[in-house]
Motif scaffolding. Structure first.
Motif, PDB file in Angstrom:
ATOM      1  N   VAL A   1       0.816  -1.092   0.039  1.00 33.78           N
ATOM      2  CA  VAL A   1      -0.138  -0.058   0.034  1.00 33.78           C
ATOM      3  C   VAL A   1       0.879   1.500  -0.111  1.00 33.78           C
ATOM      4  N   THR A   2       1.882   1.365   0.843  1.00 27.15           N
ATOM      5  CA  THR A   2       2.857   2.420   0.976  1.00 27.15           C
ATOM      6  C   THR A   2       3.808   2.690  -0.409  1.00 27.15           C
ATOM      7  N   HIS A   3       4.135   1.352  -0.970  1.00 22.58           N
ATOM      8  CA  HIS A   3       4.754   1.491  -2.319  1.00 22.58           C
ATOM      9  C   HIS A   3       4.009   1.912  -3.449  1.00 22.58           C
ATOM     10  N   LEU A   4       2.876   1.911  -3.441  1.00 25.89           N
ATOM     11  CA  LEU A   4       1.762   2.397  -4.564  1.00 25.89           C
ATOM     12  C   LEU A   4       1.641   3.923  -4.313  1.00 25.89           C
ATOM     13  N   ARG A   5       1.372   4.148  -2.925  1.00 27.45           N
ATOM     14  CA  ARG A   5       1.218   5.630  -2.848  1.00 27.45           C
ATOM     15  C   ARG A   5       2.234   6.419  -2.827  1.00 27.45           C
ATOM     16  N   ASN A   6       3.441   5.657  -2.853  1.00 23.48           N
ATOM     17  CA  ASN A   6       4.498   6.715  -2.753  1.00 23.48           C
ATOM     18  C   ASN A   6       5.194   6.629  -4.070  1.00 23.48           C
ATOM     19  N   ASP A   7       4.241   6.205  -5.313  1.00 19.35           N
ATOM     20  CA  ASP A   7       4.882   6.418  -6.669  1.00 19.35           C
ATOM     21  C   ASP A   7       5.755   5.303  -6.677  1.00 19.35           C
ATOM     22  N   GLN A   8       5.404   3.940  -6.329  1.00 18.06           N
ATOM     23  CA  GLN A   8       6.199   2.669  -6.513  1.00 18.06           C
ATOM     24  C   GLN A   8       7.798   2.829  -5.921  1.00 18.06           C
ATOM     25  N   VAL A   9       7.706   3.802  -4.914  1.00 28.17           N
ATOM     26  CA  VAL A   9       9.141   4.082  -4.270  1.00 28.17           C
ATOM     27  C   VAL A   9       9.072   3.497  -2.778  1.00 28.17           C
ATOM     28  N   THR A  10      10.277   2.816  -2.392  1.00 23.26           N
ATOM     29  CA  THR A  10      10.201   2.334  -1.109  1.00 23.26           C
ATOM     30  C   THR A  10      11.625   2.382  -0.497  1.00 23.26           C
ATOM     31  N   ASN A  11      11.579   2.754   0.620  1.00 24.86           N
ATOM     32  CA  ASN A  11      13.075   3.213   1.591  1.00 24.86           C
ATOM     33  C   ASN A  11      13.041   1.666   2.329  1.00 24.86           C
ATOM     34  N   LEU A  12      13.863   0.960   2.049  1.00 24.80           N
ATOM     35  CA  LEU A  12      14.240  -0.056   2.755  1.00 24.80           C
ATOM     36  C   LEU A  12      15.300   0.298   3.878  1.00 24.80           C
ATOM     37  N   ARG A  13      15.179  -0.059   5.149  1.00 25.38           N
ATOM     38  CA  ARG A  13      16.046   0.317   6.162  1.00 25.38           C
ATOM     39  C   ARG A  13      16.001  -1.027   7.050  1.00 25.38           C
ATOM     40  N   ILE A  14      17.450  -1.433   7.202  1.00 29.72           N
ATOM     41  CA  ILE A  14      17.802  -2.471   8.343  1.00 29.72           C
ATOM     42  C   ILE A  14      18.785  -2.137   9.463  1.00 29.72           C
ATOM     43  N   GLU A  15      18.213  -1.727  10.687  1.00 29.95           N
ATOM     44  CA  GLU A  15      18.894  -1.363  11.803  1.00 29.95           C
ATOM     45  C   GLU A  15      19.545  -2.527  12.550  1.00 29.95           C
ATOM     46  N   PHE A  16      20.748  -2.586  12.986  1.00 29.28           N
ATOM     47  CA  PHE A  16      21.644  -3.616  13.818  1.00 29.28           C
ATOM     48  C   PHE A  16      22.001  -3.279  15.325  1.00 29.28           C
ATOM     49  N   TYR A  17      21.995  -4.084  16.029  1.00 28.05           N
ATOM     50  CA  TYR A  17      22.791  -3.931  17.142  1.00 28.05           C
ATOM     51  C   TYR A  17      23.553  -5.130  17.668  1.00 28.05           C
ATOM     52  N   ALA A  18      24.566  -5.020  18.564  1.00 31.88           N
ATOM     53  CA  ALA A  18      25.272  -6.268  19.064  1.00 31.88           C
ATOM     54  C   ALA A  18      25.369  -6.407  20.430  1.00 31.88           C
ATOM     55  N   VAL A  19      25.413  -7.393  21.157  1.00 35.06           N
ATOM     56  CA  VAL A  19      25.737  -7.535  22.657  1.00 35.06           C
ATOM     57  C   VAL A  19      26.964  -8.137  22.725  1.00 35.06           C
ATOM     58  N   VAL A  20      27.786  -7.387  23.519  1.00 32.22           N
ATOM     59  CA  VAL A  20      29.215  -7.869  23.602  1.00 32.22           C
ATOM     60  C   VAL A  20      29.156  -8.402  25.226  1.00 32.22           C
ATOM     61  N   SER A  21      30.084  -9.690  25.480  1.00 36.44           N
ATOM     62  CA  SER A  21      30.216  -9.930  26.918  1.00 36.44           C
ATOM     63  C   SER A  21      31.773 -10.164  27.238  1.00 36.44           C
ATOM     64  N   VAL A  22      32.107  -9.589  28.256  1.00 32.38           N
ATOM     65  CA  VAL A  22      33.662  -9.627  28.882  1.00 32.38           C
ATOM     66  C   VAL A  22      33.514 -10.109  30.071  1.00 32.38           C
ATOM     67  N   ASP A  23      34.381 -11.286  30.330  1.00 30.30           N
ATOM     68  CA  ASP A  23      34.651 -12.152  31.777  1.00 30.30           C
ATOM     69  C   ASP A  23      34.795 -10.985  32.680  1.00 30.30           C
ATOM     70  N   GLN A  24      35.336  -9.901  32.718  1.00 33.83           N
ATOM     71  CA  GLN A  24      35.727  -9.239  33.810  1.00 33.83           C
ATOM     72  C   GLN A  24      34.479  -8.260  34.183  1.00 33.83           C
ATOM     73  N   LEU A  25      33.386  -8.256  33.365  1.00 30.98           N
ATOM     74  CA  LEU A  25      32.626  -7.335  33.523  1.00 30.98           C
ATOM     75  C   LEU A  25      31.149  -8.218  34.138  1.00 30.98           C
TER      76      LEU A  25
END
Length: 375
Positions: free
Chosen positions: A272-296
Motif C-alpha cells: 500500500v505504501t509502495h503504490l502511494r509513494n509512486d512505486q518507491v520504497t525506502n528499505l532500512r535494516i538497523e542492527f545492534y550487538a551484545v558484547v560479553s566480557v569476563d571481567q564485567l
C-alpha cells in the motif's frame, strides 16, 4: 388500379428482400475471402488506481481493431485479459456483448487485485534473482464464421537490487554510548559485510548476512547476540536476533553470522505504501550487538549505527513512467469453421502480425467478468 398497386408494392418488397439477401451473402463471402476480418486486440495498457489495506484497483485499456468498414455489435463475442507477475495472477477481467466501431476502439475495464497476492509474488521475485516478468495477455473470442480466437501478449521485465550494496569492504568503527572502564571507543571494527537471499517461501524471506569483526581492545570479548529490525517505508516487516556466539581475541578478527527474515504476510501492508509513494520504497535494516566480557558483570549493548543499511527500491511495473515505443508482440490463433480457408496475414489488404499459436491459461480466463473482478 388497386391490384396493380398491390402488385408493385409486393414487387418492391421482393426486390428489397433480394437486395438484403445479396448484401448478407456478400458480407459472409467477404468474411470467407478475408476481405473483412474479426476484431483483434492491438494493445493493452494497465495502470494502478486507488489502493487500500485489502485491494488494489487496476485500470486496463484494451485497444481493439475492427478491420471492417462498419461498426459491429457482437453479442456473442467476449474479451478476457489477465495480468501476471512471474505467473502469479494479479488482475483478471473480461466482458461480453461488445459494440465496436470501425477502426480502433479503446475498451476500459476496472478490476480489483487482492493484496494477498503480493506475498506469493514477492517470493517469486526474490527466488528469481530479484527479477519479475510482467505478462499481460488479452483474448478476443468471436463466433463470426465459426469460433475464432485472437490473442495479444505483452511482456515487461522488472529488476531490483535490494541487498546488493550491503556487500562492502569498508572498515567501519563501532562506538558504545557509554563504554565500560576496560574498553575505549571504538569498541570494535567491522571490516566487511555481505548478504545474500535465502530461499523465500510464502511465509518468510531469509537474508543470510555476515559481519567480519575486529577486536581493537586489549581484552578478549564475545559477541553473544546480533539483532536486527527491517522496515520498508516505515512498515515493520521483520525483526529478530541471532545467538551465533563469536569469541574474538585481542587484535583478532572473527566472522559473525545472522539470518535476518522478512515476514512475507506483512508485505501486503508495505505494498500500500509502495503504490502511494509512486512505486518507491525506502528499505532500512538497523542492527545492534551484545558484547560479553569476563571481567564485567553486565553485557554491553552496542548499537551498530554505522552498519544501518538503507536502500531505495523503485519499480515501474506496467511501464507507465518510461513507456516503450516498441510495438507489442501480438499472436493470433484463429480457429476456422469446417471447410473455411484460414486468412493469411495479408488477406485484409494490410500488414498483420505473423500468426503463431499462444497457449491461454485455463483458470482465470474461462469465465469473463464485467469489471471489478477480484482475485
Amino acid at each position: 388500379m388497386s391490384g396493380i398497386g398491390e402488385a408493385l408494392t409486393a414487387s418492391r418488397f421482393r426486390i428489397a428482400g433480394v437486395v438484403v439477401g445479396v448484401l448478407v451473402v456478400s458480407l459472409v463471402g467477404a468474411f470467407a475471402l478475408g476481405v473483412l476480418g474479426a476484431p483483434a486486440v492491438e494493445a493493452v495498457d494497465n495502470r494502478f488506481g486507488d489502493v487500500d489495506d485489502e485491494t488494489t484497483v487496476v485500470f486496463t485499456d484494451l485497444v481493439v481493431d475492427n478491420p471492417n468498414p462498419i461498426g459491429v455489435q457482437l453479442g456473442n463475442t467476449t474479451i478476457n485479459y489477465t495480468v501476471r507477475m512471474n505467473d502469479v495472477p494479479m488482475a483478471v477481467g473480461g466482458r461480453e456483448g461488445l459494440d465496436i466501431r470501425r477502426g480502433n476502439s479503446t475498451l476500459e475495464f476496472t478490476t480489483r487485485m487482492n493484496n494477498e497476492q503480493i506475498p506469493p509474488w514477492w517470493a517469486t521475485h526474490v527466488n528469481n534473482d530479484e527479477r519479475t516478468v510482467v505478462t499481460i495477455n488479452a483474448t478476443v473470442r468471436t463466433s463470426i464464421l465459426g469460433q475464432r480466437r485472437y490473442d495479444i501478449t505483452q511482456e515487461k521485465e522488472v529488476e531490483t537490487d535490494i541487498i546488493g550494496d550491503f556487500n562492502s569492504e569498508e572498515t567501519r568503527p563501532v562506538n558504545a554510548d557509554d563504554p565500560p572502564p576496560l574498553f575505549s571507543n571504538p569498541v570494535l571494527y567491522v571490516n566487511r559485510t555481505s548478504a545474500e537471499w535465502g530461499e523465500a517461501t510464502a511465509q518468510e524471506t531469509p537474508i543470510d548476512m555476515e559481519f567480519v569483526m575486529y577486536n581493537p581492545q586489549t581484552t578478549p570479548f564475545t559477541v553473544t547476540e546480533l539483532g536486527y529490525e527491517i522496515t520498508m517505508n516505515g512498515v515493520a516487516v521483520g525483526e529478530g536476533r541471532t545467538d551465533d556466539i563469536a569469541a574474538i581475541p585481542p587484535g583478532a578478527t572473527e566472522t559473525v553470522r545472522t539470518e535476518a527474515r522478512i515476514l512475507n504476510p506483512n508485505l501486503d501492508d508495505w505494498w500500500v505504501t509502495h503504490l502511494r509513494n509512486d512505486q518507491v520504497t525506502n528499505l532500512r535494516i538497523e542492527f545492534y550487538a551484545v558484547v560479553s566480557v569476563d571481567q564485567l558483570s553486565q553485557d554491553i549493548r552496542v548499537p551498530l549505527d554505522r552498519l544501518t543499511y538503507e536502500e531505495t527500491i523503485e519499480t515501474d511495473i506496467f511501464g507507465n513512467e518510461n513507456a516503450s515505443t516498441a510495438e507489442p508482440t501480438a499472436t493470433a490463433t484463429p480457429t476456422p469453421a469446417d471447410g473455411e480457408r484460414t486468412p493469411t496475414p495479408t488477406d485484409s489488404g494490410r500488414t498483420m502480425p505473423t500468426a503463431t499459436p499462444t497457449a491461454i491459461p485455463d483458470d482465470p480466463l474461462e469465465t469473463p467478468t464485467d469489471d471489478d473482478g477480484l482475485l
